[in-house]
Design a protein around this motif. Structure first.
Motif, mmCIF file in Angstrom:
data_model
loop_
_atom_site.group_PDB
_atom_site.id
_atom_site.type_symbol
_atom_site.label_atom_id
_atom_site.label_comp_id
_atom_site.label_asym_id
_atom_site.label_seq_id
_atom_site.Cartn_x
_atom_site.Cartn_y
_atom_site.Cartn_z
ATOM 1 N N ILE A 1 18.981 -80.960 -23.386
ATOM 2 C CA ILE A 1 17.619 -79.936 -23.104
ATOM 3 C C ILE A 1 18.442 -78.653 -24.134
ATOM 4 O O ILE A 1 19.149 -78.082 -24.150
ATOM 5 N N LEU B 1 8.729 -79.418 -17.252
ATOM 6 C CA LEU B 1 9.897 -80.253 -16.468
ATOM 7 C C LEU B 1 9.301 -80.602 -15.939
ATOM 8 O O LEU B 1 10.155 -81.799 -15.348
ATOM 9 N N HIS C 1 24.022 -82.921 -17.083
ATOM 10 C CA HIS C 1 22.725 -81.775 -17.795
ATOM 11 C C HIS C 1 23.105 -80.855 -18.226
ATOM 12 O O HIS C 1 23.679 -79.873 -18.055
ATOM 13 N N GLU D 1 22.361 -78.013 -21.899
ATOM 14 C CA GLU D 1 21.614 -76.949 -22.778
ATOM 15 C C GLU D 1 22.519 -76.907 -23.731
ATOM 16 O O GLU D 1 23.739 -76.985 -24.413
ATOM 17 N N LEU E 1 19.769 -77.991 -14.694
ATOM 18 C CA LEU E 1 18.700 -78.269 -14.340
ATOM 19 C C LEU E 1 18.323 -78.461 -12.412
ATOM 20 O O LEU E 1 17.308 -78.344 -11.938
ATOM 21 N N TRP F 1 15.608 -72.277 -12.855
ATOM 22 C CA TRP F 1 15.498 -72.474 -14.331
ATOM 23 C C TRP F 1 14.309 -73.126 -14.093
ATOM 24 O O TRP F 1 13.750 -73.209 -13.026
#
Length: 512
Positions: A221, A376, A390, A392, A506, A511
């Motif tokens: 992400i 999302l 997940h 970032e 996530l 978030w």
């Protein structure tokens, strides 16, 4: 006169032998029976033209061609060659009909008698050997692919005249020989891309190393231009090399789908498939009137990359859930059900919001309140539940972009990944269908991912303070086990759990 030749039909990724029975009798017209589709029926016109172009005659009597077993649908143009040879035998235009029962014949014919390539040569060759035929005659372009099967004589031909001459005198053609192991090992470690091309993003490289080591699914992400696609495309360069059995499985699927590269004999690198977000659910999982493998099967033993995940139709993403669990997809029709293998690593990427700059360190997000969460929510919770990491991705600073040395290459990372996979092979040796930490079931977590009190206390504190969801618990344990394997540690330590917690972005209720 009744003459029988043999062909082969591919269903799923397996082939079955088809008997092609041809008889000529008093009457008129040509009849084809045995559930042929239009492509098979049209072969009569191709065969008639090829006969005329090469000095043979097509009978003006009643011709009956039976494709047995007659209750299975026959499709495609690859039955042209066995039907043509059967017609020549039934009309007495061949000197020697004794060898017709010893060979499987497959090939599409041109109007001048030339033989064009077919799909599924590898599974056809495997079935031919299984049925103990003397050999396989097929187009020259498919000969090397079929010759990967040991203990089978494969003869490649360009024209129907070569087939007739060979059946009259078997010494005219020599079987194609391929060194399977040499073909398999050739260029196995040669890649066009390398992780040393990626500047900065060391934490993302670490996450991808963990994903490769444990077979974990991964989602990246980050804002546009942060390097998500560049990193994903380099993941196959750090995965363990294919085994020969895996290479044959993968080649069979690509051969059936007609996706095998020209002049290729064996796929010796893990596949990387990256379908566009406009793909249909049938194209992704497989199917169609004549069931064909989809993108998830073409990614078998490799990587399926879904770029801009929320842009995919929700129905397309939802059909992936069962194949991701069972590592195969079943296509069911009224008269037949086919299984396609689908053991792949899912790597997805997405922007954090429609404008792409939510949580960006420098640029301001222009999305309205609630839009981020709505964006999302395009990706369902059950699908995210099947993604272990997940991560970032943040933009790379100019100072890192300007560096020209000191970056680790894919080979160094791959050695660590292979070492971790060997530990897992030893751990799961007694278990069927489990070869990596990502496949550990909920029941096996207590045995293989046991946490001592200090590690459990850390995990408890993190789940309470970061508001992690309940589904994150199992995923953190599996990823912790992989991190410990990379470190060569038999037990899971608090630092392994702490690193695994970072990869559940996530799942935090804050978030979005």
């Amino acid at each position: 006169m009744l003459v029988k030749t043999f062909g082969s039909a591919v269903y799923g990724v397996e082939a079955i032998t088809i008997s092609v029975e041809v008889t000529v009798m008093n009457g008129k017209n040509t009849f084809m029976v045995g559930l042929p589709d239009n492509a098979v029926k049209e072969s009569v016109q191709r065969i008639e033209s090829a006969f005329k172009a090469n000095g043979y005659y097509f009978p003006r009597q009643k011709v009956v061609i039976n494709l047995a077993p007659a209750d299975i649908r026959k499709s495609g143009s690859a039955f042209d060659l066995p039907m043509a040879i059967g017609l020549l035998g039934a009309t007495g235009q061949m000197d020697n009909r004794d060898l017709l029962g010893d060979f499987v014949l497959m090939g599409e014919m041109g109007l001048d008698g030339s033989i064009h390539p077919i799909r599924g040569a590898l599974p056809i060759a495997i079935n031919t050997r299984k049925e103990q035929f003397r050999g396989l005659i097929l187009p020259k372009q498919n000969a090397r692919e079929a010759a990967m099967v040991n203990n089978l004589d494969v003869f490649g031909v360009h024209h129907i005249n070569e087939v007739i001459a060979f059946l009259n005198n078997p010494e005219l053609l020599q079987p194609v020989r391929v060194n399977t192991r040499e073909e398999f090992l050739q260029s196995q470690y040669e890649f066009d891309m390398d992780f040393c091309d990626v500047k900065g993003q060391e934490n993302i490289k670490r996450a991808m190393e963990i994903a490769a080591a444990g077979g974990h699914n991964l989602i990246l992400i980050g804002p546009p231009g942060a390097g998500k696609t560049m990193l994903a495309k380099r993941l196959p360069t750090i995965l363990p090399p294919l085994s020969l059995q895996e290479a044959l499985e993968t080649t069979k699927i690509h051969s059936v789908a007609g996706k095998l590269p020209e002049h290729a004999t064996l796929i010796n690198k893990r596949p990387f498939r990256s379908p566009h977000h406009t793909i249909s659910d049938v194209a992704l999982v497989g199917g169609g009137g004549v069931p064909q493998p989809g993108e998830i099967s073409l990614a078998h033993n490799g990587v399926l990359f879904l770029d801009e995940l929320p842009e995919f139709k929700r129905s397309v993403l939802e059909v992936m859930r069962q194949p991701m669990e069972e590592r195969r997809v079943t296509i069911s029709r009224a008269k037949i059900a086919l299984d396609f293998p689908a053991s792949f690593m899912l790597v997805a990427s997405m922007n954090p919001c429609p404008c792409g700059f939510y949580n960006h360190p420098e640029k301001e997000c222009t999305c309205h309140p609630g839009v981020v969460q709505k964006y999302l929510n395009k990706v369902s919770g059950p699908l995210l539940d099947r993604i272990d990491l997940h991560v970032e991705v943040t933009p790379v600073a100019f100072g890192e972009l300007s560096l020209h040395s000191g970056r680790e290459n894919s080979e160094a990372i791959r050695h660590r990944v292979i070492a971790a996979r060997q530990i897992q092979e030893g751990r799961f040796r007694e278990l069927t269908g489990i070869y990596a930490n990502a496949q550990i079931t909920a029941r096996q977590l207590k045995e293989y991912c046991y946490l001592e009190s200090s590690s459990m206390k850390l995990l408890k504190t993190a789940m309470e303070k970061l508001n992690l969801s309940a589904r994150a618990f199992d995923r953190i344990l599996k990823v912790s086990r992989t991190i410990a394997d990379l470190a060569g540690c038999p037990s899971i330590l608090p630092e392994h759990v702490a690193e695994a917690i970072q990869y559940r972005s996530l799942d935090r209720t804050s978030w979005g």
